[in-house]
Design a protein around this motif. Sequence first.
Motif, PDB file in Angstrom:
ATOM      1  N   GLU A  76       1.354   8.638  21.046  1.00  0.00           N
ATOM      2  CA  GLU A  76       0.087   8.018  21.405  1.00  0.00           C
ATOM      3  C   GLU A  76      -0.793   7.844  20.160  1.00  0.00           C
ATOM      4  N   PRO A  77      -0.826   6.650  19.576  1.00  0.00           N
ATOM      5  CA  PRO A  77      -1.650   6.454  18.372  1.00  0.00           C
ATOM      6  C   PRO A  77      -3.136   6.735  18.594  1.00  0.00           C
ATOM      7  N   TRP A  78      -3.640   6.498  19.816  1.00  0.00           N
ATOM      8  CA  TRP A  78      -5.056   6.730  20.070  1.00  0.00           C
ATOM      9  C   TRP A  78      -5.409   8.219  19.969  1.00  0.00           C
ATOM     10  N   LEU A  79      -4.395   9.084  20.025  1.00  0.00           N
ATOM     11  CA  LEU A  79      -4.592  10.504  19.772  1.00  0.00           C
ATOM     12  C   LEU A  79      -4.194  10.879  18.344  1.00  0.00           C
ATOM     13  N   GLY A  80      -3.064  10.336  17.902  1.00  0.00           N
ATOM     14  CA  GLY A  80      -2.528  10.718  16.600  1.00  0.00           C
ATOM     15  C   GLY A  80      -3.397  10.280  15.429  1.00  0.00           C
ATOM     16  N   VAL A  81      -3.924   9.062  15.467  1.00  0.00           N
ATOM     17  CA  VAL A  81      -4.722   8.565  14.344  1.00  0.00           C
ATOM     18  C   VAL A  81      -6.040   9.338  14.211  1.00  0.00           C
ATOM     19  N   PRO A  82      -6.825   9.525  15.287  1.00  0.00           N
ATOM     20  CA  PRO A  82      -8.028  10.357  15.135  1.00  0.00           C
ATOM     21  C   PRO A  82      -7.709  11.787  14.699  1.00  0.00           C
ATOM     22  N   ALA A  83      -6.575  12.314  15.168  1.00  0.00           N
ATOM     23  CA  ALA A  83      -6.203  13.672  14.764  1.00  0.00           C
ATOM     24  C   ALA A  83      -5.938  13.737  13.264  1.00  0.00           C
ATOM     25  N   ASP A  84      -5.304  12.709  12.719  1.00  0.00           N
ATOM     26  CA  ASP A  84      -5.052  12.683  11.279  1.00  0.00           C
ATOM     27  C   ASP A  84      -6.354  12.571  10.493  1.00  0.00           C
ATOM     28  N   PHE A  85      -7.273  11.739  10.979  1.00  0.00           N
ATOM     29  CA  PHE A  85      -8.578  11.653  10.320  1.00  0.00           C
ATOM     30  C   PHE A  85      -9.304  13.004  10.400  1.00  0.00           C
ATOM     31  N   TRP A  86      -9.224  13.648  11.559  1.00  0.00           N
ATOM     32  CA  TRP A  86      -9.855  14.957  11.734  1.00  0.00           C
ATOM     33  C   TRP A  86      -9.310  15.946  10.712  1.00  0.00           C
ATOM     34  N   TYR A  87      -7.978  15.996  10.601  1.00  0.00           N
ATOM     35  CA  TYR A  87      -7.346  16.958   9.692  1.00  0.00           C
ATOM     36  C   TYR A  87      -7.665  16.653   8.230  1.00  0.00           C
ATOM     37  N   ALA A  88      -7.651  15.382   7.859  1.00  0.00           N
ATOM     38  CA  ALA A  88      -7.793  15.002   6.450  1.00  0.00           C
ATOM     39  C   ALA A  88      -9.232  15.007   5.966  1.00  0.00           C
ATOM     40  N   SER A  89     -10.213  14.998   6.896  1.00  0.00           N
ATOM     41  CA  SER A  89     -11.594  14.794   6.469  1.00  0.00           C
ATOM     42  C   SER A  89     -12.546  15.930   6.818  1.00  0.00           C
ATOM     43  N   LEU A  90     -12.556  16.363   8.076  1.00  0.00           N
ATOM     44  CA  LEU A  90     -13.623  17.261   8.526  1.00  0.00           C
ATOM     45  C   LEU A  90     -13.593  18.610   7.832  1.00  0.00           C
ATOM     46  N   HIS A  91     -12.421  19.067   7.452  1.00  0.00           N
ATOM     47  CA  HIS A  91     -12.296  20.339   6.738  1.00  0.00           C
ATOM     48  C   HIS A  91     -13.157  20.359   5.480  1.00  0.00           C
ATOM     49  N   SER A 153       0.054   6.671   8.109  1.00  0.00           N
ATOM     50  CA  SER A 153      -0.609   6.569   6.801  1.00  0.00           C
ATOM     51  C   SER A 153      -1.242   5.201   6.570  1.00  0.00           C
ATOM     52  N   SER A 154      -0.741   4.172   7.219  1.00  0.00           N
ATOM     53  CA  SER A 154      -1.319   2.838   7.031  1.00  0.00           C
ATOM     54  C   SER A 154      -2.703   2.724   7.659  1.00  0.00           C
ATOM     55  N   TYR A 155      -3.081   3.684   8.514  1.00  0.00           N
ATOM     56  CA  TYR A 155      -4.387   3.646   9.170  1.00  0.00           C
ATOM     57  C   TYR A 155      -5.490   4.308   8.340  1.00  0.00           C
ATOM     58  N   GLY A 156      -5.105   5.177   7.420  1.00  0.00           N
ATOM     59  CA  GLY A 156      -6.111   5.989   6.750  1.00  0.00           C
ATOM     60  C   GLY A 156      -6.058   5.895   5.243  1.00  0.00           C
ATOM     61  N   TRP A 157      -6.868   6.739   4.595  1.00  0.00           N
ATOM     62  CA  TRP A 157      -6.967   6.717   3.139  1.00  0.00           C
ATOM     63  C   TRP A 157      -5.956   7.641   2.485  1.00  0.00           C
ATOM     64  N   TRP A 158      -5.278   8.468   3.285  1.00  0.00           N
ATOM     65  CA  TRP A 158      -4.318   9.411   2.725  1.00  0.00           C
ATOM     66  C   TRP A 158      -2.969   8.733   2.502  1.00  0.00           C
ATOM     67  N   GLY A 159      -2.136   9.387   1.693  1.00  0.00           N
ATOM     68  CA  GLY A 159      -0.804   8.873   1.440  1.00  0.00           C
ATOM     69  C   GLY A 159       0.204   9.431   2.422  1.00  0.00           C
ATOM     70  N   GLY A 160       1.428   8.980   2.288  1.00  0.00           N
ATOM     71  CA  GLY A 160       2.473   9.419   3.202  1.00  0.00           C
ATOM     72  C   GLY A 160       3.026  10.786   2.883  1.00  0.00           C
ATOM     73  N   GLU A 161       2.761  11.307   1.659  1.00  0.00           N
ATOM     74  CA  GLU A 161       3.371  12.576   1.265  1.00  0.00           C
ATOM     75  C   GLU A 161       2.484  13.783   1.540  1.00  0.00           C
ATOM     76  N   ALA A 162       1.193  13.584   1.802  1.00  0.00           N
ATOM     77  CA  ALA A 162       0.293  14.716   2.047  1.00  0.00           C
ATOM     78  C   ALA A 162      -1.017  14.172   2.585  1.00  0.00           C
ATOM     79  N   SER A 163      -1.939  15.115   2.879  1.00  0.00           N
ATOM     80  CA  SER A 163      -3.259  14.711   3.353  1.00  0.00           C
ATOM     81  C   SER A 163      -4.204  14.449   2.193  1.00  0.00           C
ATOM     82  N   ALA A 164      -3.649  14.223   1.011  1.00  0.00           N
ATOM     83  CA  ALA A 164      -4.447  13.901  -0.179  1.00  0.00           C
ATOM     84  C   ALA A 164      -4.581  12.384  -0.298  1.00  0.00           C
ATOM     85  N   PRO A 165      -5.552  11.920  -1.102  1.00  0.00           N
ATOM     86  CA  PRO A 165      -5.662  10.474  -1.315  1.00  0.00           C
ATOM     87  C   PRO A 165      -4.357   9.881  -1.847  1.00  0.00           C
ATOM     88  N   ARG A 166      -4.162   8.623  -1.593  1.00  0.00           N
ATOM     89  CA  ARG A 166      -2.915   7.956  -1.986  1.00  0.00           C
ATOM     90  C   ARG A 166      -2.651   8.141  -3.474  1.00  0.00           C
TER      91      ARG A 166
END
Length: 340
Positions: A76-91, A153-166
């Motif tokens: 479910e992308p509507w769950l997965g994409v916000p979850a990735d943003f949550w993990y990569a940013s809010l911390h 990874s195509s939805y956000g600012w992070w890369g495919g190898e980690a939650s770090a910037p591309r």
Amino acid sequence: MPHAETPGTGSAPRLRLRWWTELPLIVLVYACYSAGRLLARGDVSSAVNHGLEILRIEKMLYLNAEHPLNRLFTREPWLGVPADFWYASLHYVVTPALLVWIFKWRSVHYRAARTWLMTSTFIGLIGFTLLPTCPPRLLSPEHGFVDTMAHYSSYGWWGGEASAPRGLGGMTNQYAAMPSLHVGWALWCGVMLWRHGGTRTAKTAGVVYPLVTTIVVMGTANHYFLDAVAGAAVMGVGLLLAPYVMRGADRARARFAGRVPLIAAQASEAAEPTRTGAATPSPAAAPTASPGAETSIVSAGCQTSAGERIPWQRESRFGPEAEPDASPTDAGDGAPAAAR
């Protein structure tokens, strides 16, 4: 100006904390956190073995929250994409924002809150160093995990190898899964909101934020459930140690503050002969007053009989409570005494 005090120290003085001293301290701790994750990479095979061992322990305990959550977030992308943003940013946003808020509006609690967070973070760094752990997303595919960060990874600012910037994935330690400081820091934020938020909305956010973060770290396959438990345990240990850390800092500050005036006084005494232009008289050379008479010092080293006084001449009394006037000039003519 914000103030803070150390709880439980009784008569300990209130400490004046300023942002220009606190900000470098926070930056230093975060730099240590990032550098520790980077340097404590460990052996990859050991990290994988530790990850598999955690899975075996969870299987023995009938714990398996990671697989169903990960499958749901992948499907479910509507769950997965916000979850990735949550993990990569809010911390990296919520925690410093709450620190600033406490510093400005709840300053009496700031020092204890900051010390708790920093102590727990350093304990987490010890865990990264001693137990490098492969996260579920980096295990081989037969274990059934999908890296949602790479998947979306195509939805956000992070890369495919980690939650770090591309392009910066290689600069992070991807084997620092145990303990989960994402969960640990989120728990700290929740406690701060619950205790100091003051409104029902803040208290609700204090409960929701750490719970959702725990779900996110498992659903994105970045942490095991036991990683989250370890993150909460680290925060508990940090909370217990924080008062001792503050007391140790207070003692060190008191010792340092006690030495600084002593050093300044010694330096002032050493510089006094240079400022006056005359050497300090030694005890052997100092004049001794008879019991029945007082000796008046009217110029540097020049004595007169008791009661004698030169007009317009400044006097000082030599006795057990005063020292000779070592002024290099006479008040009468302004010429150095040695020149007369």
